[in-house]
Each structure stands twice: as structure tokens, then as C-alpha cells.
Write a protein that holds these residues in place. Sequence first.
Motif, PDB file in Angstrom:
ATOM      1  N   TYR B  31     -13.359 -86.509  71.240  1.00 37.34           N
ATOM      2  CA  TYR B  31     -12.579 -85.345  70.808  1.00 37.34           C
ATOM      3  C   TYR B  31     -11.162 -85.774  70.458  1.00 37.34           C
ATOM      4  N   LEU B  32     -10.625 -86.631  71.316  1.00 43.62           N
ATOM      5  CA  LEU B  32      -9.242 -87.068  71.112  1.00 43.62           C
ATOM      6  C   LEU B  32      -9.087 -87.754  69.757  1.00 43.62           C
ATOM      7  N   ARG B  33     -10.032 -88.605  69.445  1.00 42.00           N
ATOM      8  CA  ARG B  33      -9.966 -89.305  68.163  1.00 42.00           C
ATOM      9  C   ARG B  33      -9.964 -88.304  67.005  1.00 42.00           C
ATOM     10  N   CYS B  34     -10.805 -87.309  67.135  1.00 39.80           N
ATOM     11  CA  CYS B  34     -10.905 -86.297  66.086  1.00 39.80           C
ATOM     12  C   CYS B  34      -9.606 -85.497  65.973  1.00 39.80           C
ATOM     13  N   LEU B  35      -8.995 -85.226  67.102  1.00 37.69           N
ATOM     14  CA  LEU B  35      -7.741 -84.464  67.088  1.00 37.69           C
ATOM     15  C   LEU B  35      -6.624 -85.253  66.406  1.00 37.69           C
ATOM     16  N   HIS B  36      -6.613 -86.573  66.608  1.00 39.92           N
ATOM     17  CA  HIS B  36      -5.655 -87.423  65.895  1.00 39.92           C
ATOM     18  C   HIS B  36      -5.751 -87.170  64.404  1.00 39.92           C
ATOM     19  N   GLU B  37      -6.980 -87.257  63.917  1.00 43.19           N
ATOM     20  CA  GLU B  37      -7.228 -87.066  62.488  1.00 43.19           C
ATOM     21  C   GLU B  37      -6.806 -85.694  62.012  1.00 43.19           C
ATOM     22  N   LEU B  38      -7.223 -84.680  62.765  1.00 40.61           N
ATOM     23  CA  LEU B  38      -6.882 -83.314  62.387  1.00 40.61           C
ATOM     24  C   LEU B  38      -5.372 -83.157  62.304  1.00 40.61           C
ATOM     25  N   ASP B  39      -4.685 -83.687  63.296  1.00 38.00           N
ATOM     26  CA  ASP B  39      -3.232 -83.583  63.320  1.00 38.00           C
ATOM     27  C   ASP B  39      -2.626 -84.305  62.123  1.00 38.00           C
ATOM     28  N   ALA B  40      -3.155 -85.503  61.846  1.00 38.17           N
ATOM     29  CA  ALA B  40      -2.664 -86.266  60.695  1.00 38.17           C
ATOM     30  C   ALA B  40      -2.856 -85.490  59.399  1.00 38.17           C
ATOM     31  N   ASN B  41      -3.902 -84.678  59.358  1.00 38.13           N
ATOM     32  CA  ASN B  41      -4.163 -83.863  58.166  1.00 38.13           C
ATOM     33  C   ASN B  41      -3.437 -82.522  58.202  1.00 38.13           C
ATOM     34  N   GLY B  42      -2.593 -82.357  59.201  1.00 38.66           N
ATOM     35  CA  GLY B  42      -1.790 -81.149  59.251  1.00 38.66           C
ATOM     36  C   GLY B  42      -2.517 -79.907  59.752  1.00 38.66           C
ATOM     37  N   VAL B  43      -3.697 -80.089  60.325  1.00 41.18           N
ATOM     38  CA  VAL B  43      -4.433 -78.938  60.856  1.00 41.18           C
ATOM     39  C   VAL B  43      -3.761 -78.473  62.154  1.00 41.18           C
ATOM     40  N   GLN B  44      -3.561 -77.165  62.272  1.00 37.60           N
ATOM     41  CA  GLN B  44      -2.824 -76.624  63.421  1.00 37.60           C
ATOM     42  C   GLN B  44      -3.739 -76.239  64.581  1.00 37.60           C
ATOM     43  N   THR B  45      -4.806 -75.519  64.255  1.00 35.48           N
ATOM     44  CA  THR B  45      -5.733 -75.088  65.311  1.00 35.48           C
ATOM     45  C   THR B  45      -7.165 -75.414  64.908  1.00 35.48           C
ATOM     46  N   ILE B  46      -8.020 -75.517  65.942  1.00 40.56           N
ATOM     47  CA  ILE B  46      -9.440 -75.805  65.686  1.00 40.56           C
ATOM     48  C   ILE B  46     -10.291 -75.077  66.723  1.00 40.56           C
ATOM     49  N   SER B  47     -11.404 -74.524  66.270  1.00 45.85           N
ATOM     50  CA  SER B  47     -12.308 -73.850  67.201  1.00 45.85           C
ATOM     51  C   SER B  47     -13.332 -74.850  67.726  1.00 45.85           C
ATOM     52  N   SER B  48     -13.921 -74.541  68.865  1.00 50.77           N
ATOM     53  CA  SER B  48     -14.940 -75.436  69.420  1.00 50.77           C
ATOM     54  C   SER B  48     -16.095 -75.572  68.429  1.00 50.77           C
TER      55      SER B  48
END
Lengths: 227, 227
Positions: B31-48
Amino acid sequence: MVALNLVNRPNKRRQAPDQVSELTTNRLSIYLRCLHELDANGVQTISSQALAEQFQLNAAQIRKDLAYFGEFGVRGVGYYVKELRRHLRQILGLDRKLRVAIVGAGNLGLALADYPGFRQEGFEIAALFDAAREKIGQHSRGGVPIHDIKELKRIARRERLDISVIAVPAPHAQLVVDQVVAAGIKGILNFSPGALHVPEDVKLKSVDLTVSLESLSFYLAQGEIDG
Amino acid sequence: MVALNLVNRPNKRRQAPDQVSELTTNRLSIYLRCLHELDANGVQTISSQALAEQFQLNAAQIRKDLAYFGEFGVRGVGYYVKELRRHLRQILGLDRKLRVAIVGAGNLGLALADYPGFRQEGFEIAALFDAAREKIGQHSRGGVPIHDIKELKRIARRERLDISVIAVPAPHAQLVVDQVVAAGIKGILNFSPGALHVPEDVKLKSVDLTVSLESLSFYLAQGEIDG
DNA sequence: TTTTGTGAACTAGTTCACAGCT
DNA sequence: AGCTGTGAACTAGTTCACAAAA
């Protein structure tokens, strides 16, 4: 009552049960390794109990794992080491040489190409692949030739490659996997971090070093809190 | 009951539940790895749900994994990417640098020392160790110094080593592990084949390449029988 | 309305315990 | 007597389904 495929499958097959869990196949491999040692030491028979004591395992577990595939034991005696070893090799498909390619001739790929654990009985590292012009045509220290990744399909056929190891940087991994799949290779051992997609008939196993390390880190952090 | 240090533990602790399974900690890392990517792409929130779709996973699984440690989500919204990432790093103990030693400066050890997946945020390869006289004093390509294994205890203290990677031939592995344990290192990532024993307070994770390959071989063999 | 957090239901995996074979 | 093979019991892990929160 073995595999006869042409006719409908009997309800209870011994050669290939409907779903053997990965946990079981991993353990079979561990048993096999142990049987090698026992045989080398001249041991003739072994009980599930004695085998279980070698690892952190329950004897019933071992019997169940083996029972998926047949009745290999002798009541009151145990298992004949040589015989069980032969069966396990057959079950694991190690009764022939499997030809392995490694994609990615970086540090890790080259190390794996010459890794003794990979050059073991049953496997043969037949080729390395890379995209870097200066690497193509070279060899690993152990003598495995490095080919152009563009040649993958052709060489996979020529060399009858069975398994591919993926040791390329994460951003290229899915692309490489797609090429490996297109080349008709059905078994993939992946060292790149991140999720990869393969068709149903291809078996993908991943070893994720970052996940392993981070999971260790978790236990260290907990240890410090819990004392 | 368990360790009760000073006070009794409340029934429900959020920071360190009695037993978090390894499957869960592995997923946290993913999950952490995925959150890195999401953050790098500027995504603010994510649902399960959205997170689950990235991997082969169920949304409830993700919520349960996270719920062991706290209530990080916002109903109707999902999880704030930056915030969840911060929490996961803290939970995994990655909010500080962990210092890693690699024992065995052979092909694999040297490759691992320079492997980008290991040189990642949160980890630092501080030292290599080997017994071969000619290697001692040298460095990996990436500049990690190779020390005499005899110096392990001293250097472990000086360098505050947290984790040790074992990349030595199987026959030496248990001996090396004993030395690592004696040096006070509590986390071990082992690449040698075979079973190893460590005291209860040391966490051992093993990556067994032979087992992985043989397990792949099993599926290939089955595939040929089953069609 | 959307999405979490979670008890309940379900599924997978392990261990027990013993009948039955040698 | 000794040890396997296996149904039954148990334990762990996953998914469902829904009340409660924003």
C-alpha cells in the motif's frame, strides 16, 4: 490410477489435484532438499515425525502434503528416502532439465545467472537478455551469453526456454513481462518491485525485496515498543 | 498472557496489536508503495475500493489491514494520501533510517549492496562483510566497504546496524546467523537455502530462490498434464 | 450519497486423533 | 508396536454486508 487425459477426469486424481496450494508446493521443495541430504548421509527411511523435526513443522502436515499425490509411505516404517525423493522430483517436474532465461543483465541479473542455487540440478541458465547495446554479446562470469532482448522470441524457441527471471528496473518490468509472455514462456520469477499482470496460463511468482525489508522493519519497530 | 511491561495493556491497542500477520505487514508495504506513486501524481484522496483495484485485492481487506492500527479514513471520502502514507511509514518503522549490513560479498551480496530497491528511502546499506582476505578492504561498485566478518560485532555497534542480509553459501549460513545474533542485530533477511534457527527476539525472513524456482516448475509440469 | 469500520459468514490451511496397515 | 493416511476439529485469513459517519 494416473493421469489418463482423453477420458473424463475421475473425481479423485492423484497426479494433479484440482488445486494444490502454493504453500504445499513450497514445502514439497523443502522436503526434497532434505531428502537429498538424508540420502547423501546414507539414511534409508524416514518417518514424517523425524522429517517434521528438521523444520518448524507438524508431521500430519507433511503426510497431508504428500497424500495429495499418492501413498508413498509404508505403515510402521515411514518413507523410503530414495523412493520419496524420486516421486517428489517427478511431482515437481524436476525429472527433466528446465531451461531458464534471465532478463536484465544488471548487477542482480548477472549475480543470479551465476548463483549456485540457480545452477542446481534440474535447472540450467541458458541465456541472459538486455537492451543495452554494450552488454549484448558479452557473457556473465560463469559464461552465460547476453542477448538482445529483441531476440527473445527467437531464442526462446531455439533454446526451448521454460522459465524467465525478471531482473530489470521496475519501470520496464511490465513491458518485459509482456515480451516474455509473447515468447511463449509460461513460468516467471519476478524480482522487480510492483504488481505485474500475466494471462491465466502463465504462472508468476514475485520476490519483492523492498516488501521483505519493510516487513522486517515493522517487527523491529514493534520490538522496541513492546520490549 | 504476554509481556506486560509496567502497566497492564488495554484490551485494544492501536499501535501494536497482539499479533499482526506477516501477510498484513507485507500488504502494508505494498500500500505504501502505491501511495508514493499516487502522491507523486498529485492524487489527494483514495478509497479502499480504488486502492484495491490496483492490485489483486479486496477493498475490505485493505480497510481491515489499516483498521488494526487506527481509523485513518474519512467516511464518504476515503483516505488522504499524504496522511495515510505518513501513518504507514510510522507503522512500518520507516520514519527513521535503518542501517543494513550484508554478509557475504560474493556475486549476490555485491549485487544486493548496490541494488536500488535496497538503497531506497528508509534503508541504508552501511557495510558488507566477508571472510575472504582478498575482499576485505575493498568496496562494492556503489562504494559500500567490505569488512572482515570477525569485525562484525564491533562494527555493528559502531555503525548501529539494525538489519543483516545473509548472502553466504548454505553451509556457512547458520554460523553467520549466530554471529549476527551475537552482534545484537534483531532483523535478518536470509537468501541462503535451508532452515535457520534464531532466538525468539530476532525476526528472520527467508527468500529461498530454489524453492521459488521449483514451485514454478511444479506449475509448468501440471500445466502440461492438465492442458 | 459515498465510503469507512467491523461483526458475521465464509474459505483456506493446520493440527488432532485414530482406524487401519505392516 | 509403529507409523501412515485421513476425517473431524480447530485456527487463521478473507470476504460479505451493513450500520454509522461525513
